[in-house]
Design a protein around this motif. Structure first.
Motif, short mmCIF file in Angstrom:
data_model
loop_
_atom_site.label_atom_id
_atom_site.label_comp_id
_atom_site.label_asym_id
_atom_site.label_seq_id
_atom_site.Cartn_x
_atom_site.Cartn_y
_atom_site.Cartn_z
N ASP A 125 0.85 -1.20 0.00
CA ASP A 125 0.00 0.00 0.00
C ASP A 125 0.88 1.25 0.00
O ASP A 125 1.96 1.27 0.61
CB ASP A 125 -0.90 0.02 1.24
N LEU A 170 -4.26 4.76 -10.86
CA LEU A 170 -5.54 5.32 -10.41
C LEU A 170 -6.50 5.49 -11.59
O LEU A 170 -7.67 5.10 -11.53
CB LEU A 170 -5.32 6.66 -9.72
N ALA A 173 -7.54 2.06 -13.13
CA ALA A 173 -8.52 1.37 -12.30
C ALA A 173 -9.90 2.00 -12.42
O ALA A 173 -10.92 1.30 -12.50
CB ALA A 173 -8.06 1.37 -10.84
N LEU A 174 -9.96 3.32 -12.45
CA LEU A 174 -11.25 4.02 -12.47
C LEU A 174 -11.89 4.06 -13.85
O LEU A 174 -13.10 4.30 -13.96
CB LEU A 174 -11.07 5.45 -11.95
N ALA A 208 -5.51 -2.57 -6.90
CA ALA A 208 -6.42 -1.43 -6.82
C ALA A 208 -7.88 -1.81 -7.03
O ALA A 208 -8.78 -1.22 -6.41
CB ALA A 208 -6.01 -0.38 -7.86
N ARG A 209 -8.14 -2.76 -7.90
CA ARG A 209 -9.52 -3.05 -8.30
C ARG A 209 -10.44 -3.43 -7.14
O ARG A 209 -11.61 -3.04 -7.12
CB ARG A 209 -9.53 -4.12 -9.39
N VAL A 211 -10.72 -2.20 -4.28
CA VAL A 211 -11.10 -1.07 -3.42
C VAL A 211 -11.65 0.10 -4.24
O VAL A 211 -11.68 1.24 -3.75
CB VAL A 211 -9.90 -0.61 -2.56
N LEU A 212 -12.11 -0.16 -5.45
CA LEU A 212 -12.60 0.92 -6.30
C LEU A 212 -13.79 1.66 -5.68
O LEU A 212 -13.99 2.84 -5.94
CB LEU A 212 -13.01 0.37 -7.67
N ARG A 217 -9.72 4.73 0.49
CA ARG A 217 -8.94 3.49 0.54
C ARG A 217 -8.15 3.31 -0.75
O ARG A 217 -7.00 2.84 -0.74
CB ARG A 217 -9.88 2.31 0.77
N LEU A 218 -8.72 3.69 -1.88
CA LEU A 218 -8.02 3.61 -3.16
C LEU A 218 -6.77 4.49 -3.14
O LEU A 218 -5.71 4.09 -3.63
CB LEU A 218 -8.95 4.03 -4.29
N SER A 222 -3.23 2.72 -3.74
CA SER A 222 -2.63 2.90 -5.07
C SER A 222 -2.19 4.32 -5.39
O SER A 222 -1.68 4.55 -6.49
CB SER A 222 -3.63 2.44 -6.14
N VAL A 257 -10.58 10.72 -8.83
CA VAL A 257 -10.94 10.11 -7.55
C VAL A 257 -12.01 10.96 -6.85
O VAL A 257 -12.99 10.44 -6.32
CB VAL A 257 -9.70 9.95 -6.64
#
Length: 430
Positions: A125, A170, A173-174, A208-209, A211-212, A217-218, A222, A257
């Motif tokens: 992390d 980031l 993942a998003l 990362a995925r 905790v999307l 937390r993301l 990440s 984010v």
């Protein structure tokens, strides 16, 4: 809507200022008024932090580059210092996780530091949850301090080695983008470094995925301390209704984010530019933000946003200061009739004989659309040369021309060579 309707009257035609009109309308909305206030106090805030993933040899920048860049920017140097000074913007540098002895940096820069570097996000992390919360709150506090200090436009940027790797994770993942499609050349890496970077992002995306659905937390898993602080900064600026000019991929990743926290927050942001990093364009597209510039910059440190700043300032200035053309036309078209006499060969006595003429007093200056003053009740009509008309100069777009007052038909009649009176002026009759 009122400003959008007013702009064509300021410029002469709809869309004459192109995208500057869109920027002006956006500014008016975020400033909370029907007109635009000029940008008087822009402020640049740079969040600095090193990233442990840089140890995977994913950057062309040497260790220690972040600390050097922070010292330079804090002293008013570097590209950010030059551009900020050029455009009248103050600069604040915030050390969130620079991997150096804090004693080597100014205390004002290091007072908010969360840790030495962020964790290597491909295996660990970046932060603990408590550290992420602390960094996020720091960003909010700094936004409050800048806005309370009088900033009317905030420019957000970053300094850090390995930051494009974290940003790609980031954003990837998003937006559901895989590693190979998310990354570019970052700091100018070669093919071998690109392969290592791609592998690090692939591994980080797997972490990362899960905790999307938890933005904070993301950021802890990440992102990094600088990303958490930027996210808090952007959220607080939107809450405080203060416009923000985004810089590069790091600020775009943080903004994405924040959009997960509050969907309409991008309404308060403007993208200064887009970098060559593929994931940067993906993030801006997801937030429906169109960059002002595309100069292929990858320098960082808010340089792209600072290059776009004068465009925003120009849009605000033009919308605020340009006169409304209809009003200007009315002023230009209004004739100013003044008594003009030409001495004759008979001498000044004959020229002065009109002094008592009730039709030629100094009060015969006529406002646009108004009526000329009436003579005294018992005054006889003018005779001799005056019956043919009195001449006065009226300025219009074509330059001065002669307008005759009087004549056989009364009222205004065109002078020699004219087909009509001054544009926009009615022709009152006695």
């Amino acid at each position: 809507a009122r400003l959008r309707a007013r702009l064509p009257r300021q410029t002469g035609s709809a869309g004459a200022l192109g995208r500057l009109e869109d920027i002006a309308v956006w500014l008016a909305v975020v400033q909370g008024g029907e007109t635009v206030r000029p940008i008087a106090a822009p402020r640049v805030v740079l969040f600095a932090g090193d990233h442990g993933v840089a140890a995977r040899d994913v950057s062309a920048l040497a260790p220690g580059h972040t600390a050097h860049a922070v010292r330079e920017a804090a002293a008013g140097g570097g590209a950010v210092g030059l551009l900020a000074g050029l455009h009248g913007a103050g600069v604040r540098v915030v050390d969130m996780a620079v991997d150096t002895d804090p004693a080597l940096l100014p205390e004002a820069v290091t007072r908010y530091r969360v840790r030495h570097s962020s964790g290597s996000i491909d295996r660990h992390d970046a932060l603990t949850t408590a550290q992420a919360e602390q960094a996020f709150q720091t960003g909010m506090d700094i936004a409050d301090a800048e806005i309370d200090g009088g900033a009317d436009l905030l420019v957000v940027g970053d300094i850090g080695v390995g930051n494009t790797t974290a940003a790609a994770v980031l954003i990837g993942a998003l937006t559901g983008t895989d590693a190979a499609a998310a990354i570019g050349r970052g700091s100018g890496i070669d093919d071998a470094t690109w392969i290592r970077k791609c592998a690090a992002i692939r591994d980080a995306l797997r972490r990362a995925r899960p905790v999307l659905g938890e933005p904070l937390r993301l950021l802890a898993v990440s992102g990094g301390a600088d990303y958490a602080a930027m996210s808090g900064f952007l959220l607080r600026a939107a809450i405080r209704r203060t416009p923000v000019l985004l810089d590069g991929i790091a600020s775009a990743a943080s903004a994405l984010v924040v959009q997960r926290i509050a969907y309409r927050t991008p309404d308060w942001w403007l993208a200064g530019h887009v970098t060559p990093e593929p994931s940067h364009a993906k993030a801006l597209d997801r937030m429906a933000l169109e960059p002002l510039l595309d100069y292929k910059l990858r320098y960082g440190e808010a340089t792209g946003a600072l290059l776009a700043l004068p465009i925003v300032q120009a849009a605000a200035c033009l919308a605020a200061e340009l006169p409304v053309e209809d009003e200007k036309a009315d002023e230009d078209a209004a004739p100013s009739l003044t008594k003009q006499t030409t001495p004759t060969d008979a001498g000044d006595a004959e020229a002065d004989s009109t002094a008592d003429d009730p039709w030629l007093t100094d009060d015969t200056a006529i406002e646009a659309g108004g009526e000329p003053p009436s003579p005294a009740p018992d005054a006889p009509p003018p005779a001799g040369p005056e019956a043919a008309g009195r001449r006065a100069l009226a300025d219009d777009a074509a330059g001065p021309r002669v307008i005759e007052y009087g004549g056989s038909g009364g009222g205004f009649v065109p002078g020699p060579g004219d087909d009509s009176g001054p544009a926009g002026v009615s022709t009152p009759t006695r």
